[in-house]
Design a protein around this motif. Structure first.
Motif, PDB file in Angstrom:
ATOM      1  N   ARG A 122     -68.463  61.282   8.334  1.00 46.00           N
ATOM      2  CA  ARG A 122     -67.877  60.242   7.482  1.00 46.00           C
ATOM      3  C   ARG A 122     -66.439  60.550   7.081  1.00 46.00           C
ATOM      4  NH1 ARG A 122     -72.788  58.465   3.343  1.00 46.00           N
ATOM      5  NH2 ARG A 122     -74.272  57.861   4.970  1.00 46.00           N
ATOM      6  N   THR A 123     -66.081  61.816   7.026  1.00 38.45           N
ATOM      7  CA  THR A 123     -64.736  62.179   6.579  1.00 38.45           C
ATOM      8  C   THR A 123     -63.744  62.281   7.732  1.00 38.45           C
ATOM      9  OG1 THR A 123     -65.332  64.531   6.692  1.00 38.45           O
ATOM     10  CG2 THR A 123     -65.635  63.414   4.572  1.00 38.45           C
ATOM     11  N   LYS A 124     -64.215  62.166   8.972  1.00 39.40           N
ATOM     12  CA  LYS A 124     -63.322  62.230  10.134  1.00 39.40           C
ATOM     13  C   LYS A 124     -62.477  60.963  10.206  1.00 39.40           C
ATOM     14  CE  LYS A 124     -64.037  66.028  12.676  1.00 39.40           C
ATOM     15  NZ  LYS A 124     -62.977  66.848  13.289  1.00 39.40           N
ATOM     16  N   PHE A 125     -61.156  61.160  10.347  1.00 38.15           N
ATOM     17  CA  PHE A 125     -60.253  60.012  10.413  1.00 38.15           C
ATOM     18  C   PHE A 125     -60.171  59.455  11.834  1.00 38.15           C
ATOM     19  CE2 PHE A 125     -55.893  58.127  10.442  1.00 38.15           C
ATOM     20  CZ  PHE A 125     -56.130  57.146   9.505  1.00 38.15           C
ATOM     21  N   LEU A 126     -59.915  60.334  12.801  1.00 36.90           N
ATOM     22  CA  LEU A 126     -59.820  59.912  14.196  1.00 36.90           C
ATOM     23  C   LEU A 126     -61.188  59.961  14.867  1.00 36.90           C
ATOM     24  CD1 LEU A 126     -56.572  61.790  15.293  1.00 36.90           C
ATOM     25  CD2 LEU A 126     -56.813  59.340  14.892  1.00 36.90           C
ATOM     26  N   TRP A 171     -63.902  57.934  21.701  1.00 39.90           N
ATOM     27  CA  TRP A 171     -63.482  56.531  21.625  1.00 39.90           C
ATOM     28  C   TRP A 171     -64.465  55.653  22.391  1.00 39.90           C
ATOM     29  CZ3 TRP A 171     -58.840  54.977  19.130  1.00 39.90           C
ATOM     30  CH2 TRP A 171     -58.077  56.050  18.624  1.00 39.90           C
ATOM     31  N   THR A 172     -64.876  54.562  21.767  1.00 34.09           N
ATOM     32  CA  THR A 172     -65.841  53.665  22.405  1.00 34.09           C
ATOM     33  C   THR A 172     -65.591  52.219  21.977  1.00 34.09           C
ATOM     34  OG1 THR A 172     -68.194  53.120  22.620  1.00 34.09           O
ATOM     35  CG2 THR A 172     -67.488  54.072  20.539  1.00 34.09           C
ATOM     36  N   LEU A 173     -65.961  51.285  22.845  1.00 27.80           N
ATOM     37  CA  LEU A 173     -65.861  49.848  22.538  1.00 27.80           C
ATOM     38  C   LEU A 173     -67.222  49.272  22.142  1.00 27.80           C
ATOM     39  CD1 LEU A 173     -63.496  48.691  25.443  1.00 27.80           C
ATOM     40  CD2 LEU A 173     -62.895  49.039  23.036  1.00 27.80           C
ATOM     41  N   MET A 190     -56.105  49.701   6.534  1.00 28.33           N
ATOM     42  CA  MET A 190     -56.100  48.941   7.795  1.00 28.33           C
ATOM     43  C   MET A 190     -56.187  49.867   9.006  1.00 28.33           C
ATOM     44  SD  MET A 190     -53.394  45.860   6.995  1.00 28.33           S
ATOM     45  CE  MET A 190     -52.167  46.882   6.198  1.00 28.33           C
ATOM     46  N   VAL A 191     -55.470  50.997   8.940  1.00 31.75           N
ATOM     47  CA  VAL A 191     -55.538  51.956  10.046  1.00 31.75           C
ATOM     48  C   VAL A 191     -56.934  52.555  10.138  1.00 31.75           C
ATOM     49  CG1 VAL A 191     -54.628  54.142  10.928  1.00 31.75           C
ATOM     50  CG2 VAL A 191     -53.075  52.477   9.894  1.00 31.75           C
ATOM     51  N   TRP A 192     -57.525  52.875   8.979  1.00 27.19           N
ATOM     52  CA  TRP A 192     -58.895  53.413   8.964  1.00 27.19           C
ATOM     53  C   TRP A 192     -59.877  52.407   9.565  1.00 27.19           C
ATOM     54  CZ3 TRP A 192     -63.457  51.813   6.721  1.00 27.19           C
ATOM     55  CH2 TRP A 192     -64.509  52.740   6.721  1.00 27.19           C
ATOM     56  N   MET A 193     -59.727  51.134   9.211  1.00 21.50           N
ATOM     57  CA  MET A 193     -60.601  50.099   9.757  1.00 21.50           C
ATOM     58  C   MET A 193     -60.451  50.003  11.279  1.00 21.50           C
ATOM     59  SD  MET A 193     -60.587  46.024   8.865  1.00 21.50           S
ATOM     60  CE  MET A 193     -58.941  45.830   9.532  1.00 21.50           C
ATOM     61  N   PHE A 220     -63.479  51.849  16.706  1.00 19.38           N
ATOM     62  CA  PHE A 220     -63.625  52.526  17.995  1.00 19.38           C
ATOM     63  C   PHE A 220     -64.600  53.699  17.931  1.00 19.38           C
ATOM     64  CE2 PHE A 220     -59.405  50.544  18.383  1.00 19.38           C
ATOM     65  CZ  PHE A 220     -59.577  49.866  19.581  1.00 19.38           C
ATOM     66  N   LYS A 221     -65.330  53.807  16.818  1.00 16.65           N
ATOM     67  CA  LYS A 221     -66.352  54.847  16.673  1.00 16.65           C
ATOM     68  C   LYS A 221     -67.737  54.247  16.892  1.00 16.65           C
ATOM     69  CE  LYS A 221     -63.746  57.381  13.109  1.00 16.65           C
ATOM     70  NZ  LYS A 221     -63.782  57.887  11.717  1.00 16.65           N
ATOM     71  N   SER A 222     -68.678  55.091  17.259  1.00 12.54           N
ATOM     72  CA  SER A 222     -70.072  54.653  17.341  1.00 12.54           C
ATOM     73  C   SER A 222     -70.700  54.740  15.957  1.00 12.54           C
ATOM     74  CB  SER A 222     -70.851  55.534  18.320  1.00 12.54           C
ATOM     75  OG  SER A 222     -70.903  56.868  17.836  1.00 12.54           O
ATOM     76  N   ASN A 223     -71.801  54.012  15.745  1.00 12.59           N
ATOM     77  CA  ASN A 223     -72.475  54.047  14.455  1.00 12.59           C
ATOM     78  C   ASN A 223     -72.978  55.446  14.122  1.00 12.59           C
ATOM     79  OD1 ASN A 223     -72.346  51.264  13.515  1.00 12.59           O
ATOM     80  ND2 ASN A 223     -73.651  50.765  15.255  1.00 12.59           N
ATOM     81  N   ALA A 224     -73.440  56.152  15.130  1.00  5.96           N
ATOM     82  CA  ALA A 224     -73.925  57.525  14.907  1.00  5.96           C
ATOM     83  C   ALA A 224     -72.801  58.423  14.421  1.00  5.96           C
ATOM     84  CB  ALA A 224     -74.535  58.066  16.196  1.00  5.96           C
ATOM     85  N   GLU A 225     -71.615  58.276  15.005  1.00  6.57           N
ATOM     86  CA  GLU A 225     -70.474  59.101  14.589  1.00  6.57           C
ATOM     87  C   GLU A 225     -70.020  58.747  13.188  1.00  6.57           C
ATOM     88  OE1 GLU A 225     -65.817  59.832  15.901  1.00  6.57           O
ATOM     89  OE2 GLU A 225     -67.271  59.169  17.413  1.00  6.57           O
TER      90      GLU A 225
END
Length: 278
Positions: A49-53, A57-59, A31-34, A39-44
């Protein structure tokens, strides 16, 4: 014996805490990962893929979700169905539970057994009869098609009956002596004393209907009238590459139930610990 139990608890106190923290972390991780992914962009998401945070930050995901799908309509539909069904189940279950707990009448035990027997019937068995009844009532493809079949819950009646049976009969007798009728006894004596049961029934019912996917799939075919779980599946199929928007929509489904649980967690826990089998 009591001192021995306390000493054992003190001995393994920190082990229990560590176990609960680890287990809770495992349960909360998806749930936290979701939430963070929303708050990530599709490119990021594709690049790291392995980055947790989130790096930035983006909406973008929430903007995309609201622009490309009627999320607001789905949210309103889910709220309408959940509130109507939850309120109706609390009313019907406490009323019927009051009758079963405090009144004697012919066939009471048989009726209660039949009520409990309905809990053993898988909901898939009643899908076709339920669909045909909704069709004949001219409710198909409306929000009422989801509300009407859920107005009564056998499990909620059973839970309410268990709590009401614990209320001393002397309270009801005292209210009768003071001139109170059955409904006034129910409203002024029974309901204030079963708040934990009401909290448990409310949370169970709200979660079940908020997360319901099968019934909306069966009863609805208009995009504007869908609920959030059904709408999310369709949105995900149409926007399978837009992971940020999908995670944002999934977060919108999750958050209301978390807020409700946090508000009523005391009543829920008390209701679960106090309910017993008689």
């Amino acid at each position: 014996m009591g001192r021995k139990k306390k000493s054992i608890y003190k001995k393994y106190h920190y082990v229990i805490i560590v176990f609960l923290v680890v287990f809770s972390g495992i349960m909360m991780y998806p749930m936290v990962w979701m939430l963070l992914t929303s708050f990530k962009s599709n490119a990021e998401i594709r690049t790291y893929r392995t980055k947790f945070l989130p790096i930035e930050w983006t909406l973008e995901g929430y903007q995309s979700a609201f622009e490309r799908a009627p999320i607001a309509n789905w949210f309103v539909n889910s709220m309408f169905v959940t509130i109507c069904v939850t309120a109706a189940v609390i009313l019907t279950s406490t009323l019927i539970g009051f009758v079963f707990a405090k009144y004697e009448f012919r066939g009471k035990k048989i009726l209660f057994v039949l009520l409990l027997a309905t809990m053993m019937v898988p909901p898939q068995v009643t899908m076709i009869p339920r669909y045909l009844m909704i069709q004949k009532m001219h409710l198909f493809n409306t929000r009422w098609a989801l509300v009407v079949p859920g107005l009564v819950s056998a499990f909620s009646i059973y839970l309410a009956r268990q709590f009401i049976a614990d209320i001393p009969d002397s309270l009801c007798e005292a209210a009768k002596i003071d001139g109170a009728g059955p409904f006034r006894i129910y409203w002024n004596v029974i309901l204030p004393n079963i708040r934990p049961a009401i909290g448990s029934i409310g949370i169970f019912t709200a979660m079940m209907h908020w997360n319901d996917y099968l019934n909306p799939l069966l009863m609805l075919n208009d995009m504007e009238k869908m609920t959030l779980p059904l709408g999310l599946v369709i949105f995900d199929n149409q926007r399978s590459m837009d992971l940020s928007a999908t995670m944002a929509a999934a977060t919108l489904i999750m958050l209301p139930m978390i807020v409700i649980f946090l508000i009523f967690q005391k009543q829920f826990i008390k209701g679960m610990t106090m309910s017993g089998i008689k």
